[in-house]
Motif scaffolding. Structure first.
Motif, PDB file in Angstrom:
ATOM      1  N   THR A 325       0.871  -1.257   0.086  1.00 50.02           N
ATOM      2  CA  THR A 325       0.106   0.027  -0.090  1.00 50.02           C
ATOM      3  C   THR A 325       0.856   1.306  -0.152  1.00 50.02           C
ATOM      4  O   THR A 325       2.224   1.225  -0.072  1.00 50.02           O
ATOM      5  CB  THR A 325      -0.933  -0.060   1.191  1.00 50.02           C
ATOM      6  N   TYR A 326       0.202   2.325   0.085  1.00 46.37           N
ATOM      7  CA  TYR A 326       0.853   3.558   0.104  1.00 46.37           C
ATOM      8  C   TYR A 326       2.010   3.489   1.233  1.00 46.37           C
ATOM      9  O   TYR A 326       1.680   3.277   2.336  1.00 46.37           O
ATOM     10  CB  TYR A 326       0.037   4.868   0.496  1.00 46.37           C
ATOM     11  N   VAL A 331       2.464  -0.062  -4.480  1.00 47.15           N
ATOM     12  CA  VAL A 331       1.026   0.092  -4.183  1.00 47.15           C
ATOM     13  C   VAL A 331       0.190  -0.994  -5.103  1.00 47.15           C
ATOM     14  O   VAL A 331       0.332  -0.829  -6.175  1.00 47.15           O
ATOM     15  CB  VAL A 331       0.371   1.622  -4.363  1.00 47.15           C
TER      16      VAL A 331
END
Length: 394
Positions: A325-326, A331
């Motif tokens: 994820t971020y 991502v």
């Protein structure tokens, strides 16, 4: 080949629940119009069209595109199960790369019914006959719909091999919901916690909850791919290039491995990804953003390993460390993925293209991955086919 193929325009309509949708010709035409506007082209510029859908009669592609015009171009209808959209994109890019045309449209749409996927033509052999036999031997659970049985079984295989906890799959689903909150085109936009996912009704005790499965969805998406020469002559954007692409189908190890992960396409994904990496001269650690086929949370987790985003057996740690994820390593599914964005089968692969094109343009707004330069798309269909596509910001 040294020729380059660019994504000149993309379009997508909001994905919705069955019954809330317009008829498929309207959805398809709307997505195609949006792609044409995005590219700055008229429909008369399109030289070939590849139109993907799973649930529809033959020549539904023409029915949708005739709304835009009857220009006499070749329209190829494509059905390759859940990889239908990316198969249409594969064919469109191949036509441009090979020099047959300079401008091709890939369109995907699906008008789905509520409930689990099933076969339609029950008066003839099923394409899943051999898959069903293998699944029956490996996991049983014949009372479950086929997709739940296959992908739940693949998740169970990973749990048994590597000790993966059910919470890891729940974390994948929770991450998808966090990403979808930022996506106005996604179907499900309510943020979920891991506990929400874990306490949802169990579809397969200890293996799969209802929230770990993607919802049936209606929608459409389109992409226009062009040659470099065509783009220059028409003043089109050349900021996103498809630099490598591969499509694979099953080999004997799908059944001979006696493993549910192989049955749902682990080997297909691995081979397609490796071909793309080899062709482009990059590796999975070079990627910034990935849209992968998360029809179930279980498939997202095993796809991390098949695509080389982490080593085999390390997916649970990859998730726990936030590397999906971020702020993490790469991502995955910033759109919310199939789990939250929705999964209108024929549109899914092209919706992934839509997301990654905007990521590489830097126009993904609240979903934007900082500095995204290299993006991978993974779209899988049981029965089976897998398409992996690598995009680069130019």
């Amino acid at each position: 080949m040294s020729a380059r193929v660019f994504v000149a325009g993309v379009g997508m309509i909001p994905f919705v629940k069955p019954g809330a949708n317009a008829p498929y010709p309207e959805m398809g035409a709307q997505a195609a119009r949006l792609a044409l506007v995005d590219a700055g082209l008229a429909y008369t510029s399109i030289q070939q069209a590849y139109v993907g859908y799973v649930y529809g009669d033959s020549t539904s592609g023409q029915r949708a595109l005739y709304t835009l015009g009857m220009t006499g171009i070749p329209v190829v209808n494509v059905n390759n199960n859940c990889s239908t959209g990316s198969t249409a994109l594969f064919l469109a890019r191949q036509a441009v790369l090979g020099g047959s045309v300079d401008c091709a449209l890939a369109l995907g749409f699906e008008q789905m019914n509520p409930g689990a996927l099933g076969t339609v033509f029950n008066d003839r052999p099923s394409p899943f006959e051999h898959f069903d036999h293998e699944a029956a031997e490996r996991v049983g659970m014949a009372e479950l719909p086929l997709a739940l049985r296959y992908f739940g079984g693949a998740g169970l295989s990973h749990m048994q091999k590597y000790g993966t906890p059910l919470e890891s799959f729940a974390a994948v689903r929770a991450k998808a919901s966090r990403h979808a909150v930022r996506n106005p085109l996604a179907l499900l936009r309510r943020e979920l916690s891991i506990d929400d996912v874990m306490t949802a009704p169990m579809l397969w005790p200890g293996v799969l909850t209802r929230l770990m499965a993607c919802p049936p969805t209606c929608g459409a998406a389109a992409a226009i791919v062009v040659s470099e020469d065509f783009a220059k002559r028409h003043g089109l954007r050349t900021d996103v290039s498809i630099v490598a692409q591969a499509m694979t189908t099953d080999t004997p190890d799908t059944f001979e491995s006696r493993d549910m992960m192989s049955l749902v396409g682990y080997g297909l994904s691995q081979r397609a990804a490796q071909r793309v990496y080899d062709e482009a001269g990059v590796g999975p650690r070079d990627l910034d953003v990935v849209e992968l086929h998360d029809c179930f949370a279980q498939n997202e987790l095993i796809s991390y390993e098949a695509l080389g985003l982490c080593d085999e057996g390390e997916a649970a740690a990859f998730i726990a460390d936030g590397d999906n994820t971020y702020g993490g390593r790469v991502v995955t599914n910033p759109s919310g993925g199939l789990l939250s964005k929705g999964h209108p089968l024929g549109a899914t692969g092209i919706a992934q293209c839509y997301e990654l094109t905007h990521q590489l343009r830097g126009t993904a707004e609240a979903r934007q991955v900082d500095g995204a330069r290299l993006a991978l798309q993974h779209n899988l269909g049981l029965g089976g086919a897998c398409v992996v596509t690598l995009y680069e910001a130019v």
